[in-house]
Structure formats: structure tokens, C-alpha cells
Design an enzyme around this catalytic site. Structure first.
Site, PDB file in Angstrom:
ATOM      1  N   ASN A   1     -67.632 -37.930 -18.941  1.00 18.28           N
ATOM      2  CA  ASN A   1     -68.177 -38.066 -17.692  1.00 18.28           C
ATOM      3  C   ASN A   1     -69.663 -38.739 -18.033  1.00 18.28           C
ATOM      4  O   ASN A   1     -70.444 -37.933 -18.088  1.00 18.28           O
ATOM      5  CB  ASN A   1     -68.199 -36.890 -16.587  1.00 18.28           C
ATOM      6  CG  ASN A   1     -68.733 -37.376 -15.446  1.00 18.28           C
ATOM      7  OD1 ASN A   1     -69.217 -38.326 -15.112  1.00 18.28           O
ATOM      8  ND2 ASN A   1     -69.005 -36.081 -14.471  1.00 18.28           N
ATOM      9  N   TRP A   2     -69.625 -40.022 -17.740  1.00 14.72           N
ATOM     10  CA  TRP A   2     -71.206 -40.592 -17.972  1.00 14.72           C
ATOM     11  C   TRP A   2     -72.041 -40.333 -16.936  1.00 14.72           C
ATOM     12  O   TRP A   2     -73.216 -40.943 -16.934  1.00 14.72           O
ATOM     13  CB  TRP A   2     -70.965 -42.030 -18.473  1.00 14.72           C
ATOM     14  CG  TRP A   2     -70.258 -42.181 -19.708  1.00 14.72           C
ATOM     15  CD1 TRP A   2     -69.655 -41.353 -20.459  1.00 14.72           C
ATOM     16  CD2 TRP A   2     -69.839 -43.420 -20.315  1.00 14.72           C
ATOM     17  NE1 TRP A   2     -68.951 -41.898 -21.752  1.00 14.72           N
ATOM     18  CE2 TRP A   2     -68.985 -43.217 -21.494  1.00 14.72           C
ATOM     19  CE3 TRP A   2     -69.745 -44.873 -20.000  1.00 14.72           C
ATOM     20  CZ2 TRP A   2     -68.619 -44.223 -22.253  1.00 14.72           C
ATOM     21  CZ3 TRP A   2     -69.480 -45.580 -20.892  1.00 14.72           C
ATOM     22  CH2 TRP A   2     -68.817 -45.657 -22.007  1.00 14.72           C
ATOM     23  N   LYS A   3     -71.728 -40.073 -15.773  1.00 17.10           N
ATOM     24  CA  LYS A   3     -72.528 -39.871 -14.700  1.00 17.10           C
ATOM     25  C   LYS A   3     -73.306 -41.148 -14.272  1.00 17.10           C
ATOM     26  O   LYS A   3     -72.703 -42.329 -14.360  1.00 17.10           O
ATOM     27  CB  LYS A   3     -73.340 -38.639 -14.762  1.00 17.10           C
ATOM     28  CG  LYS A   3     -72.731 -37.476 -15.171  1.00 17.10           C
ATOM     29  CD  LYS A   3     -73.417 -35.929 -14.710  1.00 17.10           C
ATOM     30  CE  LYS A   3     -72.473 -34.830 -15.430  1.00 17.10           C
ATOM     31  NZ  LYS A   3     -72.768 -33.396 -15.055  1.00 17.10           N
TER      32      LYS A   3
ATOM     33  N   HIS B   1     -66.082 -33.508  -8.324  1.00 20.78           N
ATOM     34  CA  HIS B   1     -67.278 -32.902  -9.210  1.00 20.78           C
ATOM     35  C   HIS B   1     -68.192 -32.129  -8.481  1.00 20.78           C
ATOM     36  O   HIS B   1     -68.597 -32.463  -7.336  1.00 20.78           O
ATOM     37  CB  HIS B   1     -67.629 -34.216 -10.013  1.00 20.78           C
ATOM     38  CG  HIS B   1     -68.620 -33.689 -10.994  1.00 20.78           C
ATOM     39  ND1 HIS B   1     -69.807 -33.206 -10.922  1.00 20.78           N
ATOM     40  CD2 HIS B   1     -68.365 -33.533 -12.349  1.00 20.78           C
ATOM     41  CE1 HIS B   1     -70.733 -32.905 -12.118  1.00 20.78           C
ATOM     42  NE2 HIS B   1     -69.446 -33.015 -12.982  1.00 20.78           N
TER      43      HIS B   1
ATOM     44  N   GLU C   1     -70.950 -32.026  -8.638  1.00 21.09           N
ATOM     45  CA  GLU C   1     -72.186 -32.793  -7.994  1.00 21.09           C
ATOM     46  C   GLU C   1     -71.837 -33.491  -6.708  1.00 21.09           C
ATOM     47  O   GLU C   1     -72.667 -33.676  -5.823  1.00 21.09           O
ATOM     48  CB  GLU C   1     -72.647 -33.858  -9.109  1.00 21.09           C
ATOM     49  CG  GLU C   1     -73.786 -33.113 -10.230  1.00 21.09           C
ATOM     50  CD  GLU C   1     -73.372 -33.598 -11.611  1.00 21.09           C
ATOM     51  OE1 GLU C   1     -73.215 -34.938 -11.587  1.00 21.09           O
ATOM     52  OE2 GLU C   1     -73.688 -32.830 -12.606  1.00 21.09           O
TER      53      GLU C   1
ATOM     54  N   GLU D   1     -64.914 -26.213 -13.954  1.00 21.21           N
ATOM     55  CA  GLU D   1     -66.276 -26.357 -14.523  1.00 21.21           C
ATOM     56  C   GLU D   1     -67.089 -25.387 -13.595  1.00 21.21           C
ATOM     57  O   GLU D   1     -67.669 -25.716 -12.431  1.00 21.21           O
ATOM     58  CB  GLU D   1     -66.674 -28.041 -14.323  1.00 21.21           C
ATOM     59  CG  GLU D   1     -65.996 -28.862 -14.671  1.00 21.21           C
ATOM     60  CD  GLU D   1     -66.916 -30.161 -14.837  1.00 21.21           C
ATOM     61  OE1 GLU D   1     -66.987 -30.667 -16.234  1.00 21.21           O
ATOM     62  OE2 GLU D   1     -67.291 -30.647 -13.809  1.00 21.21           O
TER      63      GLU D   1
ATOM     64  N   GLY E   1     -74.594 -28.950 -17.341  1.00 18.64           N
ATOM     65  CA  GLY E   1     -76.076 -29.565 -17.780  1.00 18.64           C
ATOM     66  C   GLY E   1     -77.065 -28.459 -17.923  1.00 18.64           C
ATOM     67  O   GLY E   1     -78.313 -28.950 -18.022  1.00 18.64           O
TER      68      GLY E   1
ATOM     69  N   SER F   1     -71.438 -28.038 -20.592  1.00 17.55           N
ATOM     70  CA  SER F   1     -72.168 -27.832 -21.607  1.00 17.55           C
ATOM     71  C   SER F   1     -71.234 -27.556 -22.953  1.00 17.55           C
ATOM     72  O   SER F   1     -71.428 -26.870 -23.658  1.00 17.55           O
ATOM     73  CB  SER F   1     -73.117 -26.582 -21.650  1.00 17.55           C
ATOM     74  OG  SER F   1     -74.001 -26.957 -20.807  1.00 17.55           O
TER      75      SER F   1
ATOM     76  N   GLY G   1     -70.062 -33.894 -20.241  1.00 16.75           N
ATOM     77  CA  GLY G   1     -71.042 -34.734 -19.517  1.00 16.75           C
ATOM     78  C   GLY G   1     -71.975 -35.298 -20.755  1.00 16.75           C
ATOM     79  O   GLY G   1     -71.871 -36.368 -21.431  1.00 16.75           O
ATOM     80  N   GLY G   2     -73.203 -34.503 -20.818  1.00 17.72           N
ATOM     81  CA  GLY G   2     -74.255 -35.118 -21.736  1.00 17.72           C
ATOM     82  C   GLY G   2     -73.855 -35.581 -23.079  1.00 17.72           C
ATOM     83  O   GLY G   2     -74.238 -36.272 -23.663  1.00 17.72           O
TER      84      GLY G   2
HETATM   85  P1  PGA Z   1     -72.210 -31.308 -19.265  1.00 13.98           P
HETATM   86  O1  PGA Z   1     -71.609 -31.684 -18.024  1.00 13.98           O
HETATM   87  O2  PGA Z   1     -71.425 -31.430 -20.244  1.00 13.98           O
HETATM   88  O3  PGA Z   1     -73.554 -32.036 -19.210  1.00 13.98           O
HETATM   89  O4  PGA Z   1     -72.614 -29.676 -18.938  1.00 13.98           O
HETATM   90  C1  PGA Z   1     -70.228 -31.712 -17.580  1.00 13.98           C
HETATM   91  C2  PGA Z   1     -69.874 -32.121 -16.218  1.00 13.98           C
HETATM   92  O5  PGA Z   1     -70.828 -32.391 -15.475  1.00 13.98           O
HETATM   93  O6  PGA Z   1     -68.746 -32.826 -15.954  1.00 13.98           O
END
Ligand code: PGA
Length: 253
Positions: free
Chosen positions: A10-12, A96, A98, A168, A174, A214, A235-236
Site C-alpha cells: 500500500n503506497w498510500k 483501511h 486511515e 491491521e 506506521g 509495520s 505500507g512503508g
Molecule cells: P505500515 O502500514 O506497514 O507502514 O505500518 C501498513 C498499512 O497501513 O497498510
């Protein structure tokens, strides 16, 4: 029959078309010989056409990060599932944390989006997960099963079996605070038991449950080796080809 591992990035809100194309190019080269893991990347919408073109015929799927529940209409700034499908997506992330916590999406909206995804020919990756407060007050399981019940409401059993659930925990996203493999496995087992109790047996057997929060190259193997962890939503660490590929390869072993 073991479920195939499915790793999605997930590149956000990172990587416009040029940077996204560069990352897709690097992934394409690095993943040619990785055939035992299903892989998807979710670029920002504006970069979906470039990434889809680059990854065509590679087997790497393209996912959208969100969709609107309507087929079309006066919804300024939104994108319909049909448009995402036309642009090369086969998956879409729905709900998600967010979207839930920053943009205020509620369970009914998320359920409508899951239905909209199927209508458009997209497979949803439905995100669920508790906040730190909810975990500390002993409500993690009920929050997660409640999100599943509302998110999956009204679907046929064969549709549910084709959903990917991403567990998640909000406190792990994050933050660098990954759930331990035992914590994650325990929630994944709870999710599978809930599925077994609410749908025909094949659903719990087939549906893939990703862990997200993470996930990094150093912890991927221990998470992905848990019996009920069928993949990762990253994500990251998905923003860098080398670290994303190393997570994918941890799933191939
Ligand atoms: P993260 O994000 O790996 O940076 O914790 C995961 C996500 O939000 O899908």
C-alpha cells in the site's frame, strides 16, 4: 490445500506517476522468478495507469487504495470501481484504518464499497483492526468480528471466500510496533473461527487473511510462517523495491 501467500504493498499518498513507474520497473525485474507468492501493489490513483502498463503480463496485480460506492454521478473528487477496473486494477483496498479514522468512513459505507467492488469486477481487500484503547480494554476480538460482520454483510458465500481480509491493528500501523507473531496468529485464528461459524466451511478454508502493521524484512518470515497468516499488507516497507521484495521472498520460503 494450503492457501497461497498474498503480499500487497500500500503506497498510500506516495509516488506520483514517474516515481511509481520507476518502482514498478524495479519490482518487475526483481520478481521475475518469484512465482509462488501472489503480489499486488496499490499506487495512488493518479499513478495506476502507469503502474498497470508497466506490470502488464507480469502476474503482479494492481490494487486501488479506495473507491466510491456509486457507479458514477456528482461526486467531486471520487473514483468509481468501474474506472479503476478499466485502468488495470484487479483489487481494491476497502476500509483501511486511515479511511475509517482520518476520513470518517463508517461500517455501512465500507459495506457499500465492498459490494461496489464486486459489482465492478474488483476483489476487495477488507481491512479490519482495533485501536490501542480497544485492545487494552479487552475488546479487540469483538471490534474485529463486528467490523467483519458489517463489512461482509449481504455477500454470497463464494464472494466472501474471494475477499482478502487484512488484519491491521491500528496501533501497529506506521508505528514500528508490530504485533508479535503470536498476537497476530491469535487474532487471525479468531477471524477464521468467526468465518467458520457464519459461512459454509469452504469460506474459512479459502479466504486469505493478511497481517498488516509495520511488516518489515526482518519480521516478515516469522509472521508469514504462522498457520493462519496468509500474507501481508505492507505500507512503508513497500515503497522500496529491495525491502518489499525481501518481504515477498520471506513468503516464498
Ligand atoms: P505500515 O502500514 O506497514 O507502514 O505500518 C501498513 C498499512 O497501513 O497498510
Amino acid at each position: 490445500m494450503a492457501r497461497r501467500i498474498f503480499v500487497a504493498g500500500n503506497w498510500k499518498m506516495h509516488k506520483g506517476p514517474a516515481q511509481a513507474d520507476a518502482l514498478a520497473t524495479a519490482l518487475k525485474a526483481a520478481l521475475v522468478d518469484v512465482v509462488t507468492v501472489d503480489v499486488a501493489v496499490a499506487p495512488p490513483s493518479i499513478s495506476i495507469p502507469a503502474v498497470s502498463a508497466r506490470l502488464k503480463h507480469t502476474g503482479v496485480h494492481v490494487a486501488a487504495q479506495n473507491l466510491h460506492q456509486a457507479v458514477g454521478g456528482a461526486f467531486t473528487g471520487e473514483l468509481a470501481g468501474e474506472m479503476l477496473r478499466e485502468s488495470g486494477c484487479s483489487y481494491v483496498i476497502v476500509g483501511h484504518s486511515e479511511r475509517r479514522h482520518v476520513f470518517g468512513e463508517d461500517d455501512a459505507t465500507i459495506n457499500a464499497k465492498v459490494h461496489a467492488a464486486f459489482r465492478a469486477g474488483l476483489l476487495p481487500i477488507l481491512c479490519v483492526g482495533e485501536t490501542l484503547d480497544q485492545r487494552q480494554s479487552g475488546n479487540a476480538e469483538s471490534v474485529v468480528t463486528g467490523q467483519l460482520a458489517s463489512g461482509l454483510a449481504g455477500l454470497a458465500a463464494d464472494q466472501v471466500a474471494s475477499v482478502t481480509v487484512a488484519y491491521e491493528p491500528v496501533w501497529a500501523i506506521g508505528t514500528g510496533h508490530t504485533a508479535t507473531p503470536a498476537q497476530a496468529q491469535s487474532m487471525h485464528a479468531t477471524i477464521r473461527e468467526w468465518l467458520a461459524g457464519n459461512f459454509p466451511a469452504f469460506v474459512a478454508r479459502q479466504l486469505r487473511i493478511q497481517y498488516g502493521g509495520s511488516v518489515k524484512p526482518h519480521n516478515a518470515a516469522s509472521l508469514l510462517s504462522q498457520p493462519d497468516i496468509d500474507g501481508a499488507l505492507v505500507g512503508g516497507a513497500s515503497l522500496d523495491a529491495e525491502s518489499f521484495v525481501s518481504i515477498i521472498k520471506a513468503g516464498a520460503n
